[in-house]
Design a protein around this motif. Structure first.
Motif, PDB file in Angstrom:
ATOM      1  N   VAL A  95       0.906  -1.218   0.033  1.00 23.49           N
ATOM      2  CA  VAL A  95       0.127   0.146   0.160  1.00 23.49           C
ATOM      3  C   VAL A  95       0.936   1.382  -0.053  1.00 23.49           C
ATOM      4  CG1 VAL A  95      -1.747   1.390   1.243  1.00 23.49           C
ATOM      5  CG2 VAL A  95      -1.806  -1.106   1.195  1.00 23.49           C
ATOM      6  N   GLU A  96       0.688   2.058  -1.089  1.00 26.92           N
ATOM      7  CA  GLU A  96       1.483   3.045  -1.321  1.00 26.92           C
ATOM      8  C   GLU A  96       1.462   4.088  -0.131  1.00 26.92           C
ATOM      9  OE1 GLU A  96       2.402   4.724  -4.819  1.00 26.92           O
ATOM     10  OE2 GLU A  96       3.946   6.229  -3.896  1.00 26.92           O
ATOM     11  N   GLY A  97       2.596   4.688   0.623  1.00 24.63           N
ATOM     12  CA  GLY A  97       2.398   5.589   1.575  1.00 24.63           C
ATOM     13  C   GLY A  97       2.546   4.728   3.186  1.00 24.63           C
ATOM     14  N   LEU A  98       2.435   3.392   3.107  1.00 23.00           N
ATOM     15  CA  LEU A  98       2.674   2.508   4.166  1.00 23.00           C
ATOM     16  C   LEU A  98       3.900   2.133   4.232  1.00 23.00           C
ATOM     17  CD1 LEU A  98      -0.550   0.617   5.221  1.00 23.00           C
ATOM     18  CD2 LEU A  98       0.019   2.573   5.868  1.00 23.00           C
ATOM     19  N   LEU A 110      -4.343  -0.846  16.605  1.00 27.20           N
ATOM     20  CA  LEU A 110      -5.513  -1.352  16.282  1.00 27.20           C
ATOM     21  C   LEU A 110      -5.950  -2.805  15.782  1.00 27.20           C
ATOM     22  CD1 LEU A 110      -6.426   1.690  13.897  1.00 27.20           C
ATOM     23  CD2 LEU A 110      -7.508   1.417  16.061  1.00 27.20           C
ATOM     24  N   GLY A 111      -4.695  -3.751  15.957  1.00 27.84           N
ATOM     25  CA  GLY A 111      -4.579  -4.817  15.273  1.00 27.84           C
ATOM     26  C   GLY A 111      -4.622  -5.329  13.983  1.00 27.84           C
ATOM     27  N   ILE A 112      -4.343  -4.261  13.230  1.00 36.32           N
ATOM     28  CA  ILE A 112      -4.513  -4.631  11.880  1.00 36.32           C
ATOM     29  C   ILE A 112      -3.372  -5.329  11.336  1.00 36.32           C
ATOM     30  CG2 ILE A 112      -4.098  -3.469   9.797  1.00 36.32           C
ATOM     31  CD1 ILE A 112      -5.456  -0.759  10.967  1.00 36.32           C
ATOM     32  N   LYS A 113      -3.663  -6.770  10.635  1.00 37.14           N
ATOM     33  CA  LYS A 113      -2.968  -7.383  10.245  1.00 37.14           C
ATOM     34  C   LYS A 113      -3.024  -7.666   8.643  1.00 37.14           C
ATOM     35  CE  LYS A 113      -3.464 -10.675  14.144  1.00 37.14           C
ATOM     36  NZ  LYS A 113      -4.015 -11.956  14.707  1.00 37.14           N
ATOM     37  N   ASN A 114      -3.910  -7.478   8.076  1.00 37.34           N
ATOM     38  CA  ASN A 114      -3.902  -7.437   6.839  1.00 37.34           C
ATOM     39  C   ASN A 114      -4.780  -6.451   5.934  1.00 37.34           C
ATOM     40  OD1 ASN A 114      -6.644  -8.349   7.097  1.00 37.34           O
ATOM     41  ND2 ASN A 114      -6.127 -10.433   7.801  1.00 37.34           N
ATOM     42  N   LEU A 115      -5.026  -6.540   4.609  1.00 38.43           N
ATOM     43  CA  LEU A 115      -5.676  -5.533   3.864  1.00 38.43           C
ATOM     44  C   LEU A 115      -7.077  -5.547   4.392  1.00 38.43           C
ATOM     45  CD1 LEU A 115      -4.291  -5.862   0.247  1.00 38.43           C
ATOM     46  CD2 LEU A 115      -3.500  -4.356   2.121  1.00 38.43           C
ATOM     47  N   ASP A 116      -7.650  -6.331   4.678  1.00 41.65           N
ATOM     48  CA  ASP A 116      -9.116  -6.376   5.068  1.00 41.65           C
ATOM     49  C   ASP A 116      -9.391  -5.667   6.338  1.00 41.65           C
ATOM     50  OD1 ASP A 116      -9.975  -7.910   3.093  1.00 41.65           O
ATOM     51  OD2 ASP A 116     -10.054  -9.803   3.903  1.00 41.65           O
ATOM     52  N   LEU A 145      -5.443   1.589  -1.011  1.00 40.81           N
ATOM     53  CA  LEU A 145      -5.540  -0.027  -0.748  1.00 40.81           C
ATOM     54  C   LEU A 145      -6.351  -0.766  -1.922  1.00 40.81           C
ATOM     55  CD1 LEU A 145      -6.975  -0.624   2.802  1.00 40.81           C
ATOM     56  CD2 LEU A 145      -7.828  -2.131   0.837  1.00 40.81           C
ATOM     57  N   GLU A 146      -7.196  -0.196  -2.462  1.00 38.02           N
ATOM     58  CA  GLU A 146      -7.829  -0.810  -3.838  1.00 38.02           C
ATOM     59  C   GLU A 146      -6.883  -1.116  -4.668  1.00 38.02           C
ATOM     60  OE1 GLU A 146     -10.489  -2.135  -4.270  1.00 38.02           O
ATOM     61  OE2 GLU A 146     -10.778  -1.751  -2.028  1.00 38.02           O
ATOM     62  N   PHE A 147      -5.955   0.038  -5.232  1.00 42.18           N
ATOM     63  CA  PHE A 147      -4.690  -0.459  -5.921  1.00 42.18           C
ATOM     64  C   PHE A 147      -3.641  -1.481  -5.740  1.00 42.18           C
ATOM     65  CE2 PHE A 147      -0.753   0.671  -7.983  1.00 42.18           C
ATOM     66  CZ  PHE A 147      -1.003   0.675  -9.265  1.00 42.18           C
ATOM     67  N   ALA A 148      -3.712  -1.492  -4.399  1.00 40.25           N
ATOM     68  CA  ALA A 148      -2.688  -2.504  -3.904  1.00 40.25           C
ATOM     69  C   ALA A 148      -3.361  -3.899  -4.165  1.00 40.25           C
ATOM     70  CB  ALA A 148      -2.194  -2.273  -2.344  1.00 40.25           C
ATOM     71  N   ARG A 149      -4.427  -3.914  -4.100  1.00 38.48           N
ATOM     72  CA  ARG A 149      -5.357  -5.461  -4.190  1.00 38.48           C
ATOM     73  C   ARG A 149      -5.123  -5.618  -5.548  1.00 38.48           C
ATOM     74  NH1 ARG A 149      -9.834  -4.112  -0.321  1.00 38.48           N
ATOM     75  NH2 ARG A 149      -9.328  -5.651   1.625  1.00 38.48           N
ATOM     76  N   LYS A 150      -5.367  -4.906  -6.521  1.00 37.02           N
ATOM     77  CA  LYS A 150      -5.032  -5.246  -8.156  1.00 37.02           C
ATOM     78  C   LYS A 150      -3.714  -5.447  -8.345  1.00 37.02           C
ATOM     79  CE  LYS A 150      -7.844  -1.404  -9.302  1.00 37.02           C
ATOM     80  NZ  LYS A 150      -8.253  -0.558 -10.020  1.00 37.02           N
TER      81      LYS A 150
END
Length: 566
Positions: A95-98, A110-116, A145-150
DNA sequence: GCCGTTTTCGGCCCGACTGTTTTCAGTCG
C-alpha cells in the motif's frame, strides 16, 4: 540453487527490523541479501568451501544465519519475529504510503494484520486518531488499498519499453524541453520494470510537469512538487518526471539510472575521496567538479564510464576503477538471427516475408528453424521438412542481400533424443534442440535429458536453456554449472532467447556462461516479422551478462559462423 | 550487523515530497 530463498529471508528480517529503526542492522541485512541475490554461483557451494565471510557484507552473525537457512530451510530468528508480528507484511507494504513504522503502529494500536483489517479500521475512521496520522492519511490509505489489491507488480521490459518511448517522444516534442531521457531500470534494461523514470532539462518546469500530468495516458496525479511529479498510468504503472538544469543532467542520469545499491556505493566512494555526490553533481566543499555529463561524473569519481546495463553494483565499480570493464557486445553487432519460425510451423509470416524483414535490418543471414514433429506447434514431419528445404533454396536464389540457413528447432524427447532421423539432420545447416514436452519431469531426469542433447553431435544450439517464463513458469531445476561445463566441452552454443517473457538465459546466467567460456547466440524465436525487433531485448540481456562481441556467435560473419557449426 | 588507503570504534547515501507538525518523521526512489 537457493540463493533467491536465502536473500528473501534476509530481506524479510530487514523488513521487521525497520519497524524499530533507524537501525543499521537493517542496512546490513539488505546488503547481505543483495550480495546473495546477485551472486552468479550457488551460495551452498560457497558455504561448502567455507568462504561465506569473504563475501561483501557478510560477517560473523549473518554467516551463521545463512548456514542455518541452508541447513534447516528456515531461520528461527525470523520465525520468532513472525510470531511477534503475525502480519501479511507483503500486502501491507504494497500500500503506497505505508511503511514499516506505520504498519507497526497500526498493528499495535488497532490490531491491523492484513488489507481487510486495514479497510475496516479506515472506514470506521479509527486510523485518524493515531499519533502522526490524520484524515488525509486515512483517506489515502483507503484509496491506495484498492490499487494494492489489484496491482500485479513489476511488468515485462518488452511491454514497458514501447510505452516509455512514447512518453519520451511526446515530451521531447515540446518546444520548452531541451533534453529528455528515460532512466531507471528501463535504461538498465532489467528484465522487469517497476516504474518509468523520465528526466528532463527545461527552463519551464511547471509547464512541462503540467503537460506530463495531463497526458491522456495518466489516470491520476500522485505527487506534484517543484522538481518532480509522479503519476499513475492507465496500465497501473507509476511514472515519475524530474526536471533539471543542463549542468546537472549527467549526475541526474547517473543517480536515477541507479541501481540503488550502485548509488550507495558511488556516494561512499565520493565521501572517501573528500567529495560529495548527489543528483546535482560531484562536489568538493561548495565547488562543483562534475555534473553535466555522465562521463564527467564517473571520471571525477576516478573510474571509467559504466554502461547502464552493468549498473547493478555487482563488480562493475571495481572493474571501472581498474580500467577493466568488458567491451560489451553492441546492439549493432548482430549479423543475423538464428532462431525464427514461419508459417511452415506455428509462425504467422512466410519465409519470404521473414527474409525481407531480416534484410531490412541489414542482417547477413537468417536461420529458418521451424518446429519438428510436436503437434501443438504444427511441427513439420520429415516430408514437410524436405519440402521446406526446397522452398528455402528457391527464396535464397531470389534474394541477393541475405543468406537463409536451413535449420530446425528439434524437439527433445523425455530422454534427450532428437525426433528427426540422422540423414535429415545431416542435411541441415543448423540444428536447435529444445525441450517442449514433459516439462515437469523429475529434475534429475531433466538434467540427464539436456546433457544428453548437448552430447549429440548434430545439435548446434540449445534453445531457451532453463525453460523459464517470466511471471508464468519457473525454470527447470537444472544444475547450471554442469550445463555450462558440458556446453563448453561439447562446443554447443547456448541461446539467449529474446522473447520478452523468456530472456533465457537470463543476465546472471549469461555472466556465468561467459566466465565458463561458453559460446552464446542471441536469437528472437520470432513467430512474426514484428518479433525480429525483440533482438534488442536479447542483446540487452547479453550486455547485462557482461558478454562481449566474441562471446556471441551471431556477431560473426556468415563464413566464420558456418565454420563454427559445420 | 559490517567494516577500515585517516578508524577495531564510530560511523553507516542523499534529497524530494507529504502530512502532521510548528521543526520533523515517515516514505519513496
Amino acid at each position: 540453487m537457493q540463493n533467491q530463498k536465502v536473500a528473501s529471508i534476509l530481506n524479510r528480517v530487514a523488513d521487521y527490523l525497520e519497524m524499530d529503526g533507524p537501525d543499521f542492522r537493517t542496512k546490513a541485512y539488505r546488503r547481505a541479501a543483495h550480495t546473495i541475490e546477485t551472486l552468479s554461483v550457488d551460495i551452498a557451494d560457497i558455504k561448502k568451501q567455507g568462504k561465506l565471510e569473504e563475501l561483501p557484507g557478510i560477517g560473523k552473525h549473518i554467516h551463521a544465519k545463512i548456514e542455518e537457512i541452508l541447513d534447516t530451510g528456515s531461520l528461527e530468528y525470523l520465525e520468532n519475529l513472525k510470531k511477534e508480528f503475525p502480519l501479511d507484511l507483503d500486502a501491507l507494504m504494497s500500500v503506497e504510503g505505508l511503511g514499516p513504522k506505520k504498519i507497526k503502529l497500526l498493528y499495535q494500536e488497532l490490531g491491523i494484520k492484513n488489507l481487510d483489517d486495514l479497510e475496516k479500521e479506515a472506514k470506521r475512521h479509527h486510523i485518524r486518531r493515531l499519533k502522526g496520522m490524520g484524515a488525509k492519511t486515512e483517506a489515502k490509505i483507503l484509496q491506495n488499498l484498492e490499487f494494492a489489491r489489484k496491482s500485479t507488480g513489476r511488468q515485462l521490459l518488452g511491454e514497458v519499453l514501447p510505452l516509455s518511448s512514447l512518453i519520451k517522444q511526446r515530451i521531447s516534442a515540446l518546444d520548452l524541453v531541451e533534453q529528455v531521457e528515460i532512466a531507471g531500470s528501463i535504461r538498465r534494461r532489467k528484465e522487469t520494470v517497476g516504474d518509468i523514470d523520465v528526466l528532463t532539462v527545461t527552463q519551464h518546469p511547471d509547464e512541462v510537469m503540467d503537460f506530463f500530468n495531463r497526458m491522456d495516458l495518466v489516470e491520476e496525479v500522485i505527487v506534484k512538487g517543484h522538481s518532480k511529479s509522479t503519476v499513475r498510468l492507465f496500465n497501473g504503472m507509476d511514472a515519475d518526471i524530474r526536471v533539471f538544469k543542463e549542468d546537472d543532467f549527467g549526475s541526474a542520469m547517473v543517480y536515477f539510472t541507479g541501481s540503488r545499491e550502485l548509488n550507495i556505493s558511488l556516494r561512499k566512494i565520493a565521501i572517501s575521496q573528500g567529495m560529495k555526490l548527489n543528483e546535482y553533481g560531484v562536489f568538493h566543499d561548495e565547488k562543483r567538479l562534475a555534473g553535466k555529463t555522465e562521463v564527467d561524473v564517473f571520471q571525477a569519481l576516478g573510474m571509467d564510464y559504466i554502461p547502464p546495463e552493468l549498473r547493478e553494483n555487482t563488480g562493475e565499480i571495481e572493474a571501472a576503477q581498474e580500467g577493466k570493464l568488458p567491451l560489451l557486445v553492441d546492439y549493432g553487432d548482430i549479423k543475423g538471427d538464428l532462431h525464427i519460425h514461419t508459417n511452415w510451423s506455428d509462425g504467422k509470416s512466410s519465409i519470404m516475408e521473414m527474409a525481407l524483414e531480416a534484410s531490412q535490418r541489414d542482417y547477413e543471414y537468417l536461420a529458418i528453424t521451424d518446429h519438428t514433429c510436436i503437434p501443438v506447434a504444427r511441427g513439420m514431419d520429415e516430408n514437410r521438412l524436405i519440402k521446406q528445404m526446397g522452398e528455402i533454396d528457391r527464396v535464397n536464389h531470389e534474394l541477393e542481400d541475405i543468406t537463409l540457413l536451413k535449420g530446425a528447432e528439434v524437439n527433445l524427447d523425455s530422454y534427450g533424443n532428437l525426433d528427426m532421423p540422422r540423414d535429415l539432420l545431416e542435411e541441415l545447416d543448423i540444428v536447435i534442440a529444445a525441450v517442449h514436452s514433459d516439462l515437469r519431469q523429475d529434475p534429475e531426469k531433466m538434467n540427464e535429458r539436456i546433457l544428453r542433447a548437448l552430447e549429440n553431435d548434430y545439435v548446434d544450439i540449445l534453445a531457451h536453456p532453463t525453460g523459464r517464463k517470466l511471471k508464468e513458469r519457473k525454470p527447470y531445476q537444472l544444475n547450471i554449472e554442469n550445463l555450462f561445463s558440458k556446453a563448453r566441452e561439447t562446443e554447443t552454443i547456448l541461446e539467449i532467447n529474446s522473447q520478452p517473457k523468456r530472456l533465457d538465459l537470463k543476465d546472471m546466467h549469461v555472466k556465468m556462461a561467459v566466465e565458463y567460456g561458453c559460446q552464446l547466440s542471441v536469437s528472437t524465436d520470432s513467430h512474426h516479422t514484428h518479433d525480429l525487433s525483440f533482438m534488442e531485448l536479447g542483446v540487452a540481456t547479453a550486455r547485462r551478462g557482461w558478454a562481449e562481441k566474441k562471446d556471441i556467435v551471431n556477431t560473426f560473419s556468415l563464413k566464420k559462423l558456418l565454420k563454427l557449426i559445420s
